[in-house]
Design an enzyme around this catalytic site. Sequence first.
Site, short mmCIF file in Angstrom:
data_model
loop_
_atom_site.label_atom_id
_atom_site.label_comp_id
_atom_site.label_asym_id
_atom_site.label_seq_id
_atom_site.Cartn_x
_atom_site.Cartn_y
_atom_site.Cartn_z
N THR A 408 18.34 -34.27 -14.77
CA THR A 408 19.76 -34.29 -14.37
C THR A 408 19.92 -34.04 -12.88
OG1 THR A 408 19.81 -32.00 -15.12
CG2 THR A 408 20.71 -33.65 -16.60
N ASP A 409 21.17 -34.19 -12.41
CA ASP A 409 21.47 -34.03 -10.99
C ASP A 409 21.98 -32.62 -10.68
OD1 ASP A 409 21.07 -36.88 -10.59
OD2 ASP A 409 22.99 -37.10 -11.62
N SER A 434 24.75 -28.46 -7.97
CA SER A 434 25.13 -29.84 -8.17
C SER A 434 24.56 -30.61 -7.00
CB SER A 434 26.65 -29.98 -8.20
OG SER A 434 27.00 -31.34 -8.13
N ARG A 435 23.59 -31.49 -7.28
CA ARG A 435 22.87 -32.11 -6.17
C ARG A 435 23.59 -33.28 -5.54
NH1 ARG A 435 18.74 -31.61 -10.04
NH2 ARG A 435 17.90 -29.51 -9.86
N VAL A 436 24.47 -33.94 -6.28
CA VAL A 436 25.12 -35.11 -5.67
C VAL A 436 26.64 -35.00 -5.60
CG1 VAL A 436 23.29 -36.69 -6.34
CG2 VAL A 436 25.22 -36.35 -7.86
#
Length: 568
Positions: A408-409, A434-436
Amino acid sequence: MADLIVTSARVLSEEKKRAVAESLGVSLDAVTFTVDEALIGGIVISDGEKVLDASVRRRVSDAAMQAELHLTNAPLEHILSSLKEEFSHLPKAEITAAGIVRSAVDGVVFADGLSRAKVGELLLVAGKYFAMVMNLERDRIGAILLTGMNRVRSGDEVRLTGKIVTVPVGEALLGRVVGPLGDPIDGLGRITTDRFRPAETPAPAILDRAKVSEPLYTGIKAVDAIVPIGKGQRELIIGDRQTGKTSLALDAILNQKGKNVYCIYVAIGQKTTTVADVVNALKKGDALSYTTVVAANASDSAPLQYVAPYAATAMAEELMYAGKDVLIVYDDLSKHAVAYRTISLLLRRPAGREAFPGDVFYIHSRLLERSAKLAPRLGGGSLTALPIIETLGSDISSYIPTNVISITDGQIFLESGLFHAGIRPAVNVGLSVSRVGGNAQPKAMRSVVKGLKLDLARYREMAVFTEFGADVDEDTKSVLDRGAKLTQMLIQRQGAPYPMAEEVAEIYAMSDESFRHVEKEKIGATLARLLEHIRANHPEILSSIEESGELSESDKAALDRAIAEVLA
Ligand code: ATP
Ligand code: MG
């Protein structure tokens, strides 16, 4: 060698028998002739392994299978015209490999005689049940039963269909509760759609994707501020049992009301009553009309629990490829992994870590890779995924959690300790990322959350050290004070999502000088009073933030005035 068996619907004349033997290139005594009225017409020739079936019965049952596969939910006119069409395409005779079920236990069947089977292919068992091929072995195949769970017996006939599992899709499924194969289970009657999609399809290619750039608001302050989610993102919700995982995902669905986002909630291996509660909450929140609930409950077979998320994703994809935004919740993938483990053990695949088969990573990666933000030339639709994982004793480093974290991101980590301390949603700020989604966060939000995550993380760290009444200096005191108040601000009732502008207003207020003097216990109530005051007297501030996505200087000034009015 009396190798060939010729079966016909009626007794053949001696002359016909000779003609048949001649055309098969064998002598008459090498053929055994039998009669089976059930064939209706035509003949069937078998050498014990392959079957040349040119009977009327086969053509009728093929057409019936098509109806079963594709048409059960279609309007009547569509069924009739499709059957006609189907009939005209059926070959007069067909060589099929007829296999035999050798064992059937807990939804897993082994059959032999089907050397041409492909993985994922749909099988027709005993002429009326469906199974999906999972294992290809040297002299037998393993398959999982999708229908006819306890009705298939060893000795039943198995046929290849050359097809894969498809499910009904389309807007007709919105507002409905369906089983893993798209059959209605809400007692509201048939679902009328003529659209179908394979349960498993390849994920969109890189060139078919666009960057995650639009926000998907959950209406939950702690999420929208600290771990913002963008459309097309995959954000994991992870935590022990009873930490508010389902509630968080449900609130995100409730918050999509009027936002043109369709939702799919997939329940895997849960109690029927829990799923009923979810459906009721959706109904109560007026959210069922844009949502489909796909349920494979704990009482359903492991094969059905295994197939459910793929089928649900097909339903979501139909909408995504039509240019729509879709949110899908998988509740939860831990139970999905367990269902897959059960199937794998029954299929006698070698067990690895924690008895999971070696490819358990792949079942989740190929599922979650199907979430995407599509490129504009493909309509620009999106599929945002919120998979849920249940941990044991907050151990996020065990096998399945680490797998899904890496797919997951980002993850929202819900902590039992916080939950029981009344900090709900129980988001652990330090371990949630939350990476994006940051790129998708609107400017208004970005301008007020600067430093928020850091302040909170520092607070939680220091709070541990100062728990035993250690002496603290002024600096530490102010970190603790601000942290405690921010924590209060992020506490949020279940089922009450916030509009983005109100989230921004509250977070902005927390950095206001006069708010520093509000006591920790009164933060929640004071903020509520502030919002009420703004809604009643200065609604233009909220609409300005909501429409522009920015927090202009004049908005800030207006907020300052409103804060002063409330705190006066
Ligand atoms: P399970 O592991 O059983 O699936 P879960 O992690 O999905 O549990 P929920 O069922 O969402 O947790 O919530 C557990 C309980 O906590 C429920 O009774 C729910 O009403 C309550 N709850 C969840 N979120 C909140 C909240 N923000 N405020 C107050 N109560 C909450
Ligand atoms: Mg739950």
